[in-house]
Motif scaffolding. Sequence first.
Motif, PDB file in Angstrom:
ATOM      1  N   ASP A  28       0.868  -1.170   0.000  1.00  0.00           N
ATOM      2  CA  ASP A  28       0.000   0.000   0.000  1.00  0.00           C
ATOM      3  C   ASP A  28       0.909   1.226   0.000  1.00  0.00           C
ATOM      4  OD1 ASP A  28      -2.646   1.348   0.466  1.00  0.00           O
ATOM      5  OD2 ASP A  28      -1.633   1.960   2.318  1.00  0.00           O
ATOM      6  N   GLU A  29       0.891   1.992  -1.071  1.00  0.00           N
ATOM      7  CA  GLU A  29       1.808   3.126  -1.232  1.00  0.00           C
ATOM      8  C   GLU A  29       1.716   4.157  -0.101  1.00  0.00           C
ATOM      9  OE1 GLU A  29       4.353   3.449  -3.322  1.00  0.00           O
ATOM     10  OE2 GLU A  29       3.878   1.477  -4.122  1.00  0.00           O
ATOM     11  N   PRO A  30       0.511   4.578   0.319  1.00  0.00           N
ATOM     12  CA  PRO A  30       0.458   5.600   1.369  1.00  0.00           C
ATOM     13  C   PRO A  30       1.071   5.157   2.700  1.00  0.00           C
ATOM     14  CG  PRO A  30      -1.663   5.442   0.267  1.00  0.00           C
ATOM     15  CD  PRO A  30      -0.827   4.296  -0.226  1.00  0.00           C
ATOM     16  N   THR A  31       0.881   3.892   3.085  1.00  0.00           N
ATOM     17  CA  THR A  31       1.363   3.430   4.386  1.00  0.00           C
ATOM     18  C   THR A  31       2.716   2.724   4.307  1.00  0.00           C
ATOM     19  OG1 THR A  31       0.282   1.268   4.208  1.00  0.00           O
ATOM     20  CG2 THR A  31      -1.003   3.067   5.215  1.00  0.00           C
ATOM     21  N   GLY A  32       3.021   2.105   3.168  1.00  0.00           N
ATOM     22  CA  GLY A  32       4.237   1.304   3.038  1.00  0.00           C
ATOM     23  C   GLY A  32       4.076  -0.094   3.593  1.00  0.00           C
ATOM     24  N   PHE A  33       2.851  -0.480   3.963  1.00  0.00           N
ATOM     25  CA  PHE A  33       2.582  -1.798   4.517  1.00  0.00           C
ATOM     26  C   PHE A  33       2.056  -2.729   3.429  1.00  0.00           C
ATOM     27  CE2 PHE A  33       1.243   0.715   8.503  1.00  0.00           C
ATOM     28  CZ  PHE A  33       2.553   0.795   8.943  1.00  0.00           C
ATOM     29  N   CYS A  34       2.426  -4.014   3.553  1.00  0.00           N
ATOM     30  CA  CYS A  34       1.846  -5.023   2.661  1.00  0.00           C
ATOM     31  C   CYS A  34       0.353  -5.100   2.945  1.00  0.00           C
ATOM     32  CB  CYS A  34       2.508  -6.381   2.926  1.00  0.00           C
ATOM     33  SG  CYS A  34       1.700  -7.742   2.062  1.00  0.00           S
ATOM     34  N   LYS A  35      -0.453  -5.142   1.900  1.00  0.00           N
ATOM     35  CA  LYS A  35      -1.905  -5.198   2.069  1.00  0.00           C
ATOM     36  C   LYS A  35      -2.388  -6.531   2.621  1.00  0.00           C
ATOM     37  CE  LYS A  35      -3.327  -1.737  -1.277  1.00  0.00           C
ATOM     38  NZ  LYS A  35      -4.341  -1.422  -2.309  1.00  0.00           N
ATOM     39  N   GLY A  36      -1.547  -7.546   2.558  1.00  0.00           N
ATOM     40  CA  GLY A  36      -1.928  -8.857   3.089  1.00  0.00           C
ATOM     41  C   GLY A  36      -1.524  -9.051   4.540  1.00  0.00           C
ATOM     42  N   CYS A  37      -0.245  -8.822   4.835  1.00  0.00           N
ATOM     43  CA  CYS A  37       0.263  -9.153   6.177  1.00  0.00           C
ATOM     44  C   CYS A  37       0.559  -7.936   7.039  1.00  0.00           C
ATOM     45  CB  CYS A  37       1.511 -10.024   6.066  1.00  0.00           C
ATOM     46  SG  CYS A  37       2.966  -9.171   5.392  1.00  0.00           S
ATOM     47  N   TRP A  38       0.528  -6.743   6.482  1.00  0.00           N
ATOM     48  CA  TRP A  38       0.754  -5.488   7.191  1.00  0.00           C
ATOM     49  C   TRP A  38       2.218  -5.229   7.542  1.00  0.00           C
ATOM     50  CZ3 TRP A  38      -3.079  -1.817   8.470  1.00  0.00           C
ATOM     51  CH2 TRP A  38      -4.387  -2.212   8.175  1.00  0.00           C
ATOM     52  N   ARG A  39       3.160  -6.021   6.991  1.00  0.00           N
ATOM     53  CA  ARG A  39       4.582  -5.760   7.254  1.00  0.00           C
ATOM     54  C   ARG A  39       5.119  -4.761   6.246  1.00  0.00           C
ATOM     55  NH1 ARG A  39       7.317 -11.527   7.070  1.00  0.00           N
ATOM     56  NH2 ARG A  39       5.800 -11.720   5.389  1.00  0.00           N
ATOM     57  N   THR A  40       6.220  -4.099   6.627  1.00  0.00           N
ATOM     58  CA  THR A  40       6.928  -3.237   5.690  1.00  0.00           C
ATOM     59  C   THR A  40       7.822  -4.123   4.816  1.00  0.00           C
ATOM     60  OG1 THR A  40       8.854  -2.923   7.106  1.00  0.00           O
ATOM     61  CG2 THR A  40       7.019  -1.350   7.379  1.00  0.00           C
ATOM     62  N   VAL A  41       8.335  -3.558   3.738  1.00  0.00           N
ATOM     63  CA  VAL A  41       9.245  -4.301   2.870  1.00  0.00           C
ATOM     64  C   VAL A  41      10.479  -4.744   3.664  1.00  0.00           C
ATOM     65  CG1 VAL A  41      10.716  -4.136   0.823  1.00  0.00           C
ATOM     66  CG2 VAL A  41       8.414  -3.186   0.774  1.00  0.00           C
ATOM     67  N   ASP A  42      11.004  -3.871   4.524  1.00  0.00           N
ATOM     68  CA  ASP A  42      12.167  -4.222   5.337  1.00  0.00           C
ATOM     69  C   ASP A  42      11.862  -5.369   6.302  1.00  0.00           C
ATOM     70  OD1 ASP A  42      13.750  -2.306   4.104  1.00  0.00           O
ATOM     71  OD2 ASP A  42      13.435  -0.816   5.678  1.00  0.00           O
ATOM     72  N   GLU A  43      10.690  -5.342   6.928  1.00  0.00           N
ATOM     73  CA  GLU A  43      10.310  -6.415   7.849  1.00  0.00           C
ATOM     74  C   GLU A  43      10.186  -7.746   7.111  1.00  0.00           C
ATOM     75  OE1 GLU A  43       7.830  -3.663  11.045  1.00  0.00           O
ATOM     76  OE2 GLU A  43       6.756  -4.616   9.376  1.00  0.00           O
ATOM     77  N   ILE A  44       9.636  -7.707   5.905  1.00  0.00           N
ATOM     78  CA  ILE A  44       9.502  -8.919   5.093  1.00  0.00           C
ATOM     79  C   ILE A  44      10.884  -9.465   4.729  1.00  0.00           C
ATOM     80  CG2 ILE A  44       8.753  -9.816   2.838  1.00  0.00           C
ATOM     81  CD1 ILE A  44       6.393  -7.713   3.079  1.00  0.00           C
ATOM     82  N   ALA A  45      11.768  -8.580   4.302  1.00  0.00           N
ATOM     83  CA  ALA A  45      13.109  -8.999   3.883  1.00  0.00           C
ATOM     84  C   ALA A  45      13.922  -9.575   5.044  1.00  0.00           C
ATOM     85  CB  ALA A  45      13.851  -7.820   3.262  1.00  0.00           C
ATOM     86  N   GLU A  46      13.760  -9.017   6.231  1.00  0.00           N
ATOM     87  CA  GLU A  46      14.545  -9.453   7.381  1.00  0.00           C
ATOM     88  C   GLU A  46      13.967 -10.679   8.090  1.00  0.00           C
ATOM     89  OE1 GLU A  46      17.535  -8.413   8.508  1.00  0.00           O
ATOM     90  OE2 GLU A  46      17.593  -7.233   6.661  1.00  0.00           O
ATOM     91  N   TRP A  47      12.701 -10.996   7.855  1.00  0.00           N
ATOM     92  CA  TRP A  47      12.009 -12.070   8.580  1.00  0.00           C
ATOM     93  C   TRP A  47      12.804 -13.381   8.645  1.00  0.00           C
ATOM     94  CZ3 TRP A  47       7.792 -11.741  11.615  1.00  0.00           C
ATOM     95  CH2 TRP A  47       7.232 -12.943  12.064  1.00  0.00           C
ATOM     96  N   PRO A  48      13.362 -13.881   7.543  1.00  0.00           N
ATOM     97  CA  PRO A  48      14.078 -15.166   7.618  1.00  0.00           C
ATOM     98  C   PRO A  48      15.283 -15.154   8.559  1.00  0.00           C
ATOM     99  CG  PRO A  48      13.659 -14.567   5.333  1.00  0.00           C
ATOM    100  CD  PRO A  48      13.304 -13.371   6.176  1.00  0.00           C
ATOM    101  N   ARG A  49      15.851 -14.001   8.818  1.00  0.00           N
ATOM    102  CA  ARG A  49      17.030 -13.896   9.675  1.00  0.00           C
ATOM    103  C   ARG A  49      16.701 -13.513  11.119  1.00  0.00           C
ATOM    104  NH1 ARG A  49      18.116 -12.273   4.724  1.00  0.00           N
ATOM    105  NH2 ARG A  49      17.691 -10.079   4.966  1.00  0.00           N
ATOM    106  N   MET A  50      15.437 -13.223  11.398  1.00  0.00           N
ATOM    107  CA  MET A  50      15.057 -12.781  12.738  1.00  0.00           C
ATOM    108  C   MET A  50      14.977 -13.943  13.717  1.00  0.00           C
ATOM    109  SD  MET A  50      12.006 -10.086  12.112  1.00  0.00           S
ATOM    110  CE  MET A  50      12.266  -8.550  11.262  1.00  0.00           C
TER     111      MET A  50
END
Length: 81
Positions: free
Chosen positions: A26-48
């Motif tokens: 979602d461009e205005p918020t920067g959150f994924c419309k499905g899971c509500w994570r940011t792109v950075d949170e999605i990218a880092e998830w496997p290493r968290m």
Amino acid sequence: MTDAPIDKALLEQLICSPCISVCVVDEPTGFCKGCWRTVDEIAEWPRMMRHQRLEILARLAERRGATSLTDRGQGPMLAAD
């Protein structure tokens, strides 16, 4: 029969991704419309580690207006589209 050794590092990673395969930002918020994570949170998830994933899940609950980690709140943003 011998029990397999437990890999503690692997156990730390066992909190599943909140992804629901609706990967649209979602461009205005920067959150994924499905899971509500940011792109950075999605990218880092496997290493968290587990505690980091729990922190993200708590933020997601707040973002979608939920009262707990298991409350769907508003659910996916696409539900409102």
